[in-house]
Write a protein that holds these residues in place. Structure first.
Motif, PDB file in Angstrom:
ATOM      1  N   ARG A 198       4.517   5.458  -3.987  1.00 19.15           N
ATOM      2  CA  ARG A 198       3.960   6.077  -5.200  1.00 19.15           C
ATOM      3  C   ARG A 198       4.366   5.300  -6.446  1.00 19.15           C
ATOM      4  O   ARG A 198       3.601   5.248  -7.429  1.00 19.15           O
ATOM      5  N   ASN A 199       5.538   4.648  -6.439  1.00 17.78           N
ATOM      6  CA  ASN A 199       5.994   3.898  -7.617  1.00 17.78           C
ATOM      7  C   ASN A 199       5.311   2.533  -7.750  1.00 17.78           C
ATOM      8  O   ASN A 199       5.604   1.768  -8.662  1.00 17.78           O
ATOM      9  N   GLY A 200       4.426   2.198  -6.827  1.00 17.86           N
ATOM     10  CA  GLY A 200       3.661   0.961  -6.916  1.00 17.86           C
ATOM     11  C   GLY A 200       4.179  -0.160  -6.046  1.00 17.86           C
ATOM     12  O   GLY A 200       3.505  -1.177  -5.863  1.00 17.86           O
ATOM     13  N   ARG A 201       5.399  -0.031  -5.486  1.00 24.36           N
ATOM     14  CA  ARG A 201       5.956  -1.108  -4.658  1.00 24.36           C
ATOM     15  C   ARG A 201       5.165  -1.260  -3.373  1.00 24.36           C
ATOM     16  O   ARG A 201       4.933  -0.296  -2.660  1.00 24.36           O
TER      17      ARG A 201
ATOM     18  N   ARG B 278       1.379   1.168  -0.116  1.00 24.95           N
ATOM     19  CA  ARG B 278       2.224   1.222  -1.318  1.00 24.95           C
ATOM     20  C   ARG B 278       2.959   2.551  -1.395  1.00 24.95           C
ATOM     21  O   ARG B 278       2.451   3.584  -0.971  1.00 24.95           O
TER      22      ARG B 278
ATOM     23  N   ARG C  13       5.173   7.609   1.530  1.00 24.99           N
ATOM     24  CA  ARG C  13       6.563   7.869   1.163  1.00 24.99           C
ATOM     25  C   ARG C  13       7.419   7.697   2.405  1.00 24.99           C
ATOM     26  O   ARG C  13       6.918   7.780   3.532  1.00 24.99           O
TER      27      ARG C  13
END
Length: 818
Positions: A496-499, A494, A538
């Motif tokens: 960091r934004n959850g995607r 994933r 990332r």
């Protein structure tokens, strides 16, 4: 003019599209109207899926309903081996339903379906439900399943060849028997394009094995496929390797010239690797996508929708898109590496054009010289219409235990009634009373050695002989953990934004640290954090490795192996091969001899201060791995000081410090008795098989409320139980199930036994002074696994050239072969 028996609404819809109702489609409707089950075998693009649904559509046509109301509730179940196929069928089925104005609702149900939607489907089901064997089994575990399926009229099993001979087929067969008990008038229909023995599959789909109740429908003949083998323009066909990256520039040019190209690979690693190589060559920024089972649902659905809209120029994929997906604008299908079977190749070829009257175009890209022969053999088989496939075998006892538990979750059951129901399906028709009692006792207590532990007590027997759950919580635990597909434990990837990007195997993720980079879904990512069962990443511009994936390899089918042997011995046919391949075979024939269809060729030669023996088995990688283990164990016992072995689908190379003067004692059939049993029990194979059957059978739970066990935790639990059972209860039902898996899947003992029989009767041992040309492809694999990433290809090429130079020296060759 309407086809006899076909509602005018359907005939008019076909005509409006410029089509006609084909003979086999009308026959499927006629079979249903006659109250019989059906097995349809038809070429890809022949409208098989629509043929399977035609009786359902007809049941909702106003011309048949008259003044009555349309059928209410769940009318038809569609069973697919792939979630992608179910969604594709829904997309394609909605069109005729809407254009004919039929009053029916279509929905899908799989592991990707939300829990709220699943709950609503149980109380307010659609008219047509598209699902998978696992999701169907879970539906049958609910008490409301009796009401849900009471009015079921039809079950359509698509691509039946994809799971009927496997454990998913065992689960589906048991579920069909349960459905037939709930809805006695339910009709079954099975569909396939690539079965070699339709009668066997018709027997599988028939209730109680009653072949008279099943009509075998054969489809109209389609256009012959156009298959081509891609060859290097300036270079030679490679000696070793299987990625076929030499072909990337030529493949990219093909993609540029076509509207849409589907590129199949045999593994997820190769899908990512080929995808990245294509992107590196993509100077025109063509839209190229990737699809495999480890990508997130959102990523897969996005790519599928883009393909359906014709927005991609190429899609690199795995078996995740093998079956039935109808994207009619695909001009070309590419198979990277060896196809491993003619039926699998036909299935993949059929993704191109997907129209019966238009030839499908396919390009085979061999990774090495043996793969060129395999591609040629597969192309010949396709030209001759020859199919292959796996043999049927008795159903797995671990699957039967899972089904028993699902039935108990739905309602208490009487054991004799459930046994009769179980015996009504082909995989379990021969289950005897003693085996049935052992399975029940296992579900009830875990078995004799585990019955003292309350955690293994899942069902109990009342005084009247009825079995029920020991506690209602058992149903919740079963539904959380039930399933047949046991992949390696996975870590979610994933941002960091959850995607979510998808999942990688835990064994790969366990070796990563913050700052490490890897390539996934076409994106280079850097690990920021490892948290529980997640990798937080990332985007990165750093160079990156590609995740590796475990799992068994696609086996080379016996049919294709025999064809490759035939190519080797058909010297007159070598003239159609490229010059370098023909020279390879000619020098082999002069220096040694060819492996024949009816013998086992064994070569011995010195190389790099070691003594090598190469066995040309053509039994597939799994069987060759097993044989390598057994041979090296015997060499050790005989004082031959073995050093190791490597294997591919075609041959096995074993080396040691002392020469093998006579290979016959190493290959005597008795090696499959005591030595095979000792080796399997002491190796990881039986433990691995036990882990899988323990999870399938419900002995070990992976999922708990709010938490999932890691792969290490599951392994620790199953290894403890395995050691206890081996010591105190070696005849435990799960030990028996694990042995069946180890023999059939992991060691391919059937083919191994046939090979040893051949060795005993017709072994040809040739002693050489150097490596032979035919041995080079397997010899270049030695040490390859230990080469650091990035240097593997260079190291492989260097070793191949060195070995090939020794093998292909032509001094003393007869005139005309120089």
């Amino acid at each position: 003019m309407s086809e006899p028996g076909v509602p005018p609404e359907i005939t008019a819809w076909f005509k409006g599209r410029g089509w006609r109702v084909r003979r086999h489609q009308a026959e499927m409707l006629g079979t249903s109207d006659a109250g019989k089950h059906a097995m349809l075998v038809a070429d890809t693009g022949a409208g098989k899926t629509l043929a399977g649904f035609l009786p359902t559509l007809a049941a909702f046509c106003p011309s048949r309903i008259g003044d009555g109301a349309p059928p209410a509730g769940l009318h038809t179940l569609y069973i697919s081996p792939l979630k992608a196929l179910a969604h594709d069928v829904q997309r394609n089925l909605i069109t005729p339903v809407e254009e004919m104005g039929l009053d029916l609702r279509i929905e899908t149900r799989s592991g990707d379906t939300s829990s709220d939607k699943k709950k609503r489907q149980r109380s307010k089901p659609p008219n047509i439900l598209l699902t998978t064997p696992e999701s169907l089994s879970l539906l049958l575990s609910y008490p409301e399943s009796f009401e849900l399926f009471a009015g079921l009229k039809r079950v359509v099993v698509d691509e039946i060849h994809a799971f009927a001979t496997q454990k998913r087929g065992d689960l589906l067969a048991l579920s069909l028997s349960r459905l037939q008990a709930i809805a006695p008038d339910m009709q079954r229909a099975a569909l396939s394009a690539t079965v070699a023995d339709p009668e066997s599959f018709a027997a599988w789909i028939a209730p109680w094995g009653d072949m008279d109740a099943v009509d075998l429908v054969r489809g109209e003949q389609g256009a012959e496929p156009e298959v081509e083998i891609l060859l290097p323009v300036e270079e030679r066909v490679p000696w070793g390797g299987h990625a076929a990256t030499w072909a990337i520039p030529q493949l990219y040019e093909r993609i540029r010239k076509n509207n849409t190209t589907l590129v199949f690979t045999n593994t997820r690693f190769l899908a990512e690797y080929i995808f990245q190589n294509l992107w590196d060559a993509n100077d025109d920024n063509l839209p190229i996508g990737i699809h495999h089972g480890s990508l997130s649902k959102e990523a897969r659905r996005k790519v599928e929708d883009a393909m359906a809209r014709g927005e991609l120029r190429a899609l690199v994929c795995t078996a995740s898109l093998d079956l039935g997906v109808d994207w009619g604008d695909i001009d070309l299908v590419v198979q990277m590496g060896a196809p491993k079977g003619s039926s699998r190749l036909l299935q993949r070829i059929g993704r191109a054009n997907h129209r019966l009257d238009s030839p499908s175009r396919a390009l085979l890209v061999p990774g090495n010289r043996f793969e060129f022969l395999e591609a040629t053999a597969a192309m010949d088989a396709v030209d001759e219409g020859q199919r292959d496939g796996e043999d049927f075998r008795p159903g797995g006892l671990d699957v039967l235990a899972q089904h028993v538990m699902a039935c108990a979750c739905a309602a208490p059951f009487e054991e004799r009634a459930l046994l009769n129901e179980v015996r009504s399906c082909w995989p379990y028709a021969q289950v005897d009373d003693a085996t049935w009692i052992r399975v029940l006792e296992f579900v009830a207590t875990g078995g004799y050695s585990l019955k003292a532990y309350d955690k293994f007590k899942r069902i109990t027997r009342d005084k009247d002989g009825t079995w029920r759950l020991t506690h209602p919580d058992q149903a919740y635990r079963h539904r959380m953990n039930a399933g047949i597909i046991i992949d390696s434990e996975m870590l979610e990837v994933r941002f960091r934004n959850g995607r979510s990007l998808g999942r990688v195997e835990e064994r790969f993720g366990a070796g990563l640290r913050p700052g490490d980079t890897f390539q996934f879904s076409g994106v280079n990512v850097e690990v920021e954090q490892i948290k529980d069962m997640e990798l937080i990443v990332r985007a990165s511009k750093k160079s990156a490795m590609i995740p590796s994936y475990g799992g068994l390899r696609l086996p080379l089918t016996t049919h294709l192996a025999e064809r490759v042997r035939g190519l080797l011995t058909n010297r007159a046919g070598w003239s159609r091969f490229p010059d370098d391949v023909r020279e390879w075979l000619e020098v082999q024939d002069w220096r040694s001899q060819m492996p024949g269809p009816d013998n086992l060729l064994v070569e011995s030669f010195p190389h790099a201060k070691r003594h090598y023996t190469v066995y040309y088995t053509f039994t597939g990688w799994n069987a060759n791995q097993s044989l390598g283990m057994l041979i090296t164990a015997r060499m050790e016992a005989m004082g031959l000081m073995p050093g190791g072995f490597v294997a591919n689908d075609y041959s096995l190379a074993v080396w040691g410090l002392k020469p093998v003067e006579d290979p016959r004692p190493l290959l005597s059939p008795d090696i499959l008795t005591d030595e095979f049993i000792d080796w399997v029990q002491d190796s990881h194979l039986l433990r691995r098989a036990f882990r899988e059957v323990a999870v399938i059978g419900g002995l070990v739970e992976r999922q708990h409320p709010g938490k999932r066990k890691s792969g290490r935790q599951v392994t620790f639990s199953t290894d403890l139980i395995y050691d206890v059972l081996r010591k105190y209860e070696p005849d435990h039902v799960l030990i028996e199930a694990a042995w069946a898996d180890a023999r059939a899947r992991m060691t391919d003992i059937g083919r191994l036994g046939d090979l040893l029989d051949t060795a005993e009767a017709r072994l040809e041992h040739v002693v050489l002074d150097r490596v032979s040309p035919l041995a080079v492809p397997v010899m270049v694999m030695i040490g390859r696994e230990s080469v650091p990433q990035g240097g593997a290809d260079d190291e492989l090429l260097l070793e191949a050239e060195t070995l090939a130079g020794a093998a292909m020296q032509v001094e003393g060759l007869p005139e005309g072969l120089e």
